[in-house]
Design a protein around this motif. Structure first.
Motif, PDB file in Angstrom:
ATOM      1  N   PRO A 105      11.309   7.619   5.595  1.00  0.00           N
ATOM      2  CA  PRO A 105      12.339   7.730   6.629  1.00  0.00           C
ATOM      3  C   PRO A 105      11.886   8.760   7.667  1.00  0.00           C
ATOM      4  O   PRO A 105      11.384   9.822   7.323  1.00  0.00           O
ATOM      5  N   MET A 106      12.034   8.370   8.929  1.00  0.00           N
ATOM      6  CA  MET A 106      11.641   9.295   9.999  1.00  0.00           C
ATOM      7  C   MET A 106      12.793   9.428  10.979  1.00  0.00           C
ATOM      8  O   MET A 106      12.736   8.923  12.099  1.00  0.00           O
ATOM      9  N   GLY A 107      13.827  10.075  10.538  1.00  0.00           N
ATOM     10  CA  GLY A 107      14.982  10.233  11.423  1.00  0.00           C
ATOM     11  C   GLY A 107      15.657   8.897  11.679  1.00  0.00           C
ATOM     12  O   GLY A 107      16.105   8.223  10.747  1.00  0.00           O
ATOM     13  N   GLY A 112      -9.442  -0.363   5.257  1.00  0.00           N
ATOM     14  CA  GLY A 112      -8.443  -0.681   6.265  1.00  0.00           C
ATOM     15  C   GLY A 112      -8.329   0.452   7.246  1.00  0.00           C
ATOM     16  O   GLY A 112      -8.759   1.564   6.954  1.00  0.00           O
ATOM     17  N   PRO A 113      -7.761   0.162   8.378  1.00  0.00           N
ATOM     18  CA  PRO A 113      -7.682   1.174   9.429  1.00  0.00           C
ATOM     19  C   PRO A 113      -6.837   2.372   8.998  1.00  0.00           C
ATOM     20  O   PRO A 113      -6.079   2.291   8.034  1.00  0.00           O
ATOM     21  N   SER A 114      -7.000   3.417   9.718  1.00  0.00           N
ATOM     22  CA  SER A 114      -6.235   4.629   9.450  1.00  0.00           C
ATOM     23  C   SER A 114      -4.749   4.328   9.531  1.00  0.00           C
ATOM     24  O   SER A 114      -4.297   3.641  10.444  1.00  0.00           O
ATOM     25  N   GLY A 115      -4.016   4.799   8.564  1.00  0.00           N
ATOM     26  CA  GLY A 115      -2.573   4.579   8.560  1.00  0.00           C
ATOM     27  C   GLY A 115      -2.176   3.273   7.909  1.00  0.00           C
ATOM     28  O   GLY A 115      -0.991   2.915   7.905  1.00  0.00           O
ATOM     29  N   SER A 116      -3.126   2.574   7.302  1.00  0.00           N
ATOM     30  CA  SER A 116      -2.790   1.269   6.725  1.00  0.00           C
ATOM     31  C   SER A 116      -2.144   1.404   5.343  1.00  0.00           C
ATOM     32  O   SER A 116      -1.666   0.418   4.785  1.00  0.00           O
ATOM     33  N   GLY A 117      -2.136   2.615   4.765  1.00  0.00           N
ATOM     34  CA  GLY A 117      -1.418   2.795   3.507  1.00  0.00           C
ATOM     35  C   GLY A 117      -2.292   3.042   2.295  1.00  0.00           C
ATOM     36  O   GLY A 117      -1.795   3.069   1.160  1.00  0.00           O
ATOM     37  N   LYS A 118      -3.572   3.263   2.499  1.00  0.00           N
ATOM     38  CA  LYS A 118      -4.499   3.427   1.372  1.00  0.00           C
ATOM     39  C   LYS A 118      -4.127   4.646   0.518  1.00  0.00           C
ATOM     40  O   LYS A 118      -3.978   4.545  -0.706  1.00  0.00           O
ATOM     41  N   THR A 119      -3.984   5.776   1.185  1.00  0.00           N
ATOM     42  CA  THR A 119      -3.674   7.003   0.442  1.00  0.00           C
ATOM     43  C   THR A 119      -2.315   6.887  -0.238  1.00  0.00           C
ATOM     44  O   THR A 119      -2.131   7.309  -1.386  1.00  0.00           O
ATOM     45  N   THR A 120      -1.381   6.301   0.486  1.00  0.00           N
ATOM     46  CA  THR A 120      -0.049   6.126  -0.089  1.00  0.00           C
ATOM     47  C   THR A 120      -0.125   5.318  -1.385  1.00  0.00           C
ATOM     48  O   THR A 120       0.512   5.671  -2.393  1.00  0.00           O
TER      49      THR A 120
HETATM   50  N1  LIG Z   1       4.779  12.090   3.923  1.00  0.00           N
HETATM   51  C1  LIG Z   1       4.841  11.174   4.882  1.00  0.00           C
HETATM   52  N2  LIG Z   1       5.896  11.162   5.715  1.00  0.00           N
HETATM   53  C2  LIG Z   1       5.986  10.234   6.708  1.00  0.00           C
HETATM   54  N3  LIG Z   1       5.079   9.306   6.931  1.00  0.00           N
HETATM   55  C3  LIG Z   1       4.000   9.267   6.136  1.00  0.00           C
HETATM   56  C4  LIG Z   1       3.816  10.213   5.078  1.00  0.00           C
HETATM   57  N4  LIG Z   1       2.657   9.930   4.457  1.00  0.00           N
HETATM   58  C5  LIG Z   1       2.133   8.876   5.096  1.00  0.00           C
HETATM   59  N5  LIG Z   1       2.927   8.488   6.095  1.00  0.00           N
HETATM   60  C6  LIG Z   1       2.705   7.344   6.975  1.00  0.00           C
HETATM   61  O1  LIG Z   1       2.442   6.230   6.172  1.00  0.00           O
HETATM   62  C7  LIG Z   1       1.416   5.448   6.741  1.00  0.00           C
HETATM   63  C8  LIG Z   1       0.301   5.278   5.752  1.00  0.00           C
HETATM   64  O2  LIG Z   1      -0.367   6.502   5.541  1.00  0.00           O
HETATM   65  P1  LIG Z   1      -1.618   6.677   4.602  1.00  0.00           P
HETATM   66  O3  LIG Z   1      -1.915   8.122   4.519  1.00  0.00           O
HETATM   67  O4  LIG Z   1      -1.376   5.966   3.346  1.00  0.00           O
HETATM   68  O5  LIG Z   1      -2.758   5.936   5.433  1.00  0.00           O
HETATM   69  P2  LIG Z   1      -4.287   5.823   5.059  1.00  0.00           P
HETATM   70  O6  LIG Z   1      -4.571   4.382   5.012  1.00  0.00           O
HETATM   71  O7  LIG Z   1      -4.626   6.648   3.907  1.00  0.00           O
HETATM   72  O8  LIG Z   1      -4.937   6.429   6.370  1.00  0.00           O
HETATM   73  P3  LIG Z   1      -6.337   7.213   6.513  1.00  0.00           P
HETATM   74  O9  LIG Z   1      -7.374   6.203   6.474  1.00  0.00           O
HETATM   75  O10 LIG Z   1      -6.217   7.851   7.844  1.00  0.00           O
HETATM   76  O11 LIG Z   1      -6.380   8.197   5.403  1.00  0.00           O
HETATM   77  C9  LIG Z   1       1.005   6.168   7.992  1.00  0.00           C
HETATM   78  O12 LIG Z   1       1.644   5.565   9.085  1.00  0.00           O
HETATM   79  C10 LIG Z   1       1.505   7.576   7.808  1.00  0.00           C
HETATM   80  O13 LIG Z   1       1.830   8.130   9.057  1.00  0.00           O
END
Ligand SMILES: Nc1ncnc2c1ncn2[C@@H]1O[C@H](COP(=O)(O)OP(=O)(O)OP(=O)(O)O)[C@@H](O)[C@H]1O
Ligand SMILES: [Mg+2]
Lengths: 239, 439
Positions: free
Chosen positions: A16-18, A42-50
């Protein structure tokens, strides 16, 4: 253990972002069997770390399920999640994150201390792990005395010393030069094959991708592609 | 795991040295202040005992009720017998009959006219009986020793013959008298008549206790008896523990025992209850018990304040520490250490640091205290105007408690500080860990 080590079903994570919200993972369903050597790209922000965060029981999904070693994790208490990590999951980070005041040996020993193994057993396992990463001779060194490649090898030894089912590695080569990257990839592949530890990466790095046997492409929080790479076994080009 | 913690502490100086130093400093100050206050307390207990209250004192009930007024008409008669029975019944103490009297000291010029005159507090003790060794057959310590007369003598000598007195230093200079001078004591007899007699000033004495130096005249007991018409009478009989260490419980028990026996005997004999002897402890006289209690409360408050202040400092240090160790803590959580385990391992560190710091601090505090026990601090500036029975040289006193008291703030504050600072761990979510470990 029978069955997959990791299984996600419609895994969804919404931040949630506001006013609005960010859907970092959108109904991701993936299954990993024991011994896989798989990577999320996948591109940055695609959700890998999540994804790695949730699968590593460090975070919980908004909806959907993640079943790790047969346990559905969204119902776990922090205590139970810690237990699961302690037993079954090893982490390797982009920055090596060793404990600076402890020796290489002690860094690797730490997960075994948490498991409460007896000293003799710990010693045997630590030395074995250090031999895997070819750093047995640096057991007494401090992290500050190691190169980046050596540090990441210590981190690998620390992740695998308890012989976990799963090792999660987020951008493990991002801070390493090519030679060191190949070096640790070789080691990880060896460990994967010899100990059948499941490795799950998140990476942008072509060198890592070259080693993967399974490549999952995420895009906007969805699985865009999930491919088996037959070429994975080829040795790296000499640099 | 304990080995792991200890290694971490030993190697990470900012985790050990800084907090340990704070703990050591706090423990040291606590030990020192405590010992110094004990010294002060004992100083004032001992001074009171020697010059005023004894550790125990026997008077008539009537005298005790008005002892501030020195009502010699209510003194104990048959004093020798009472002293002997006390000596027989309570041989572990030294028993000394004394007479106090108020009066004037009149100093004549060559013509016999009054040159100077001042009010005095007379204390009459067995000076000459001690010299004549009359008390050899019982447990004895010469009054000269009990009153530290040798040490305090700044001019002349101690009385050796009848009709010789010692005069307090401040009094002597204000009246302008010197050893060898003649002086007249004017007082009132037991029966209320005018008492007047000439004495020779044998010596000038400086007690180092302001109220005494200003007014005290010491005379021989027999001289005072003649002067005041108090044959075989004593205003009070003081009992002293020979080592001059006050034992409140033992004293209270002896007094209870004595008073109960008197009560029993009186019931049979039907004597006038006002003139029955009453034994009071040091604490029961002149509110000394309250003062001792207040002193003890001060000591307690002092330690409590140290604990509080040090806890705050160490809490802060703990906060800074866990900020600096943010990465380590996150990593350990990621590796599956539970919040609880992590918290208690931090507490474990605190215990080790607290112990090391307390040991060092206690050692230093004891060193300073022992030094001040031997040499003391001259507190004349503070005691000059005070009416406390306290010598000007205050020495620290190391008691068994001195050895352990530093551990209260040392350990308690460290543990408390860490316990509070460490609570942050429980608020630490693991969700962000992976991101934190990206470059
Ligand atoms: N704690 C958080 N609060 C809000 N948004 C988040 C949070 N963590 C991640 N996001 C958002 O979730 C999306 C996925 O983030 P994630 O870190 O999983 O990307 P990623 O694929 O690992 O990117 P990268 O390659 O840059 O590491 C992004 O849009 C990020 O901004
Ligand atoms: Mg990422």
């Amino acid at each position: 253990m029978a069955g997959p080590v990791i299984q996600t079903i419609d895994l969804t994570k919404v931040y949630p972002m506001g006013e609005y919200s960010i859907t970092a993972l959108n109904r991701v369903s993936l299954t990993f069997e024991r011994g896989e050597f798989a990577g999320l790209v996948g591109p940055s922000g695609s959700g890998k770390t999540t994804f790695l965060n949730i699968v590593g029981t460090l975070d919980t999904p908004t909806s959907g399920q993640a079943i790790i070693m047969g346990t559905e994790i969204s119902a776990l208490s922090p205590l139970e999640a810690a237990g699961l990590r302690r037993q079954h999951i090893g982490f390797i980070f982009q920055t090596f994150n060793l404990f600076p005041v402890y020796t290489v040996y002690e860094n690797v020993e730490f997960p075994l201390l948490l498991l409460g193994l007896p000293p003799v057993e710990r010693r045997r396992r630590v030395m074995e792990a250090l031999e895997w990463v070819r750093l047995a001779d640096r057991a007494r060194s401090r992290p500050t005395q190691l190169s980046g490649g050596q540090s990441q090898r210590v981190a690998i030894a620390r992740a695998i010393v308890k012989k976990p089912a799963i090792v999660i590695a987020d951008e493990p080569t991002a801070n390493l030069d090519a030679e060191n990257s190949y070096n640790i990839l070789d080691i990880m592949r060896e460990l994967n094959q010899e100990l059948s530890i499941t490795f799950l990466f998140a990476t942008h790095d072509e060198k890592v991708i070259r080693y993967l046997r399974r490549k999952i492409t995420l895009f906007d929080g969805r699985v865009a592609k999930d491919e088996i790479l037959e070429t994975a076994a080829t040795p790296p080009p000499v640099t | 795991m304990i080995g792991f913690i200890v290694k971490g502490i030993l190697r990470d100086r900012s985790r050990s040295l800084f907090p340990a130093l704070i703990v050591a400093a706090g423990a040291m100050l606590t030990v020192f202040f405590y010992s110094y206050m004990q010294g002060g307390k004992n100083n004032f207990i001992e001074t009171s005992a020697r010059y005023q209250t004894g550790h125990l004192k026997v008077m008539t009930r009537a005298y005790a009720a008005e002892s501030d007024l020195l009502p010699n008409d209510l003194a104990l008669t048959g004093a020798a017998e009472v002293v002997y029975s006390l000596q027989a019944g309570y041989p572990e103490l030294i028993w000394k009959p004394r007479i106090r009297f108020a009066g004037l000291l009149d100093v004549p010029d060559e013509n016999g006219e009054t040159r100077a005159q001042g009010p005095i507090n007379g204390l009459a003790v067995e000076l000459l009986a001690d010299i004549r060794n009359e008390n050899q057959n019982r447990r004895n310590l010469p009054e000269a020793e009990i009153l530290n007369l040798e040490k305090g003598l700044i001019a002349g000598r101690l009385p050796e013959r009848p009709r010789e007195i010692l005069v307090g230093s401040v009094l002597s200079s204000s009246l302008g008298i010197n050893p060898g001078d003649r002086a007249t004591i004017i007082s009132s007899t037991m029966a209320g008549a005018l008492a007047i007699a000439d004495f020779t000033v044998a010596g000038i004495i400086r007690f180092g206790v302001t109220p005494l130096d200003k007014t005290m005249v010491i005379a021989d007991l027999e001289d005072a008896r003649q002067l005041l018409d108090m044959e075989d009478t004593a205003g009070e009989i003081c009992g002293f523990f020979p080592d001059f260490f006050y034992r409140p419980q033992l004293a209270a028990r002896l007094a209870r025992d004595f008073n109960a026996k008197v009560e029993e005997r009186a019931g049979n004999a039907g004597e006038d209850p006002d003139f029955l002897p009453l034994m009071l402890t040091l604490g029961e006289q002149g509110g000394l018990g309250d003062m001792i209690a207040i002193y003890d409360i001060y000591a307690f408050v002092l330690v409590a304040v140290f604990v509080a202040v040090m806890s705050l400092v160490l809490w802060n240090a703990g906060l800074m520490g866990s900020l600096r160790r943010y990465g380590e803590i996150g990593l350990r959580l990621a590796m599956g250490e539970t919040h609880r385990h992590l918290y208690f391992s931090l507490l474990g560190e605190a215990v080790v640091i607290g112990l090391i710091g307390s040991v060092i601090g206690t050692a230093l505090g004891l060193a300073v205290s022992f030094y001040l026990q031997a040499y003391g601090i001259n507190a004349e500036a503070f005691t000059k105007t005070s009416e406390m029975m306290m010598t000007n040289l205050i020495r620290a006193q190391v008691t068994p408690v001195s050895y352990v008291i530093g551990f209260i703030p040392g350990l308690l504050a460290t543990i408390l500080g860490t316990a509070v600072a460490g609570l942050g761990i429980f608020r630490r979510r693991t969700a962000g860990l992976m991101k934190e470990f990206e470059a």
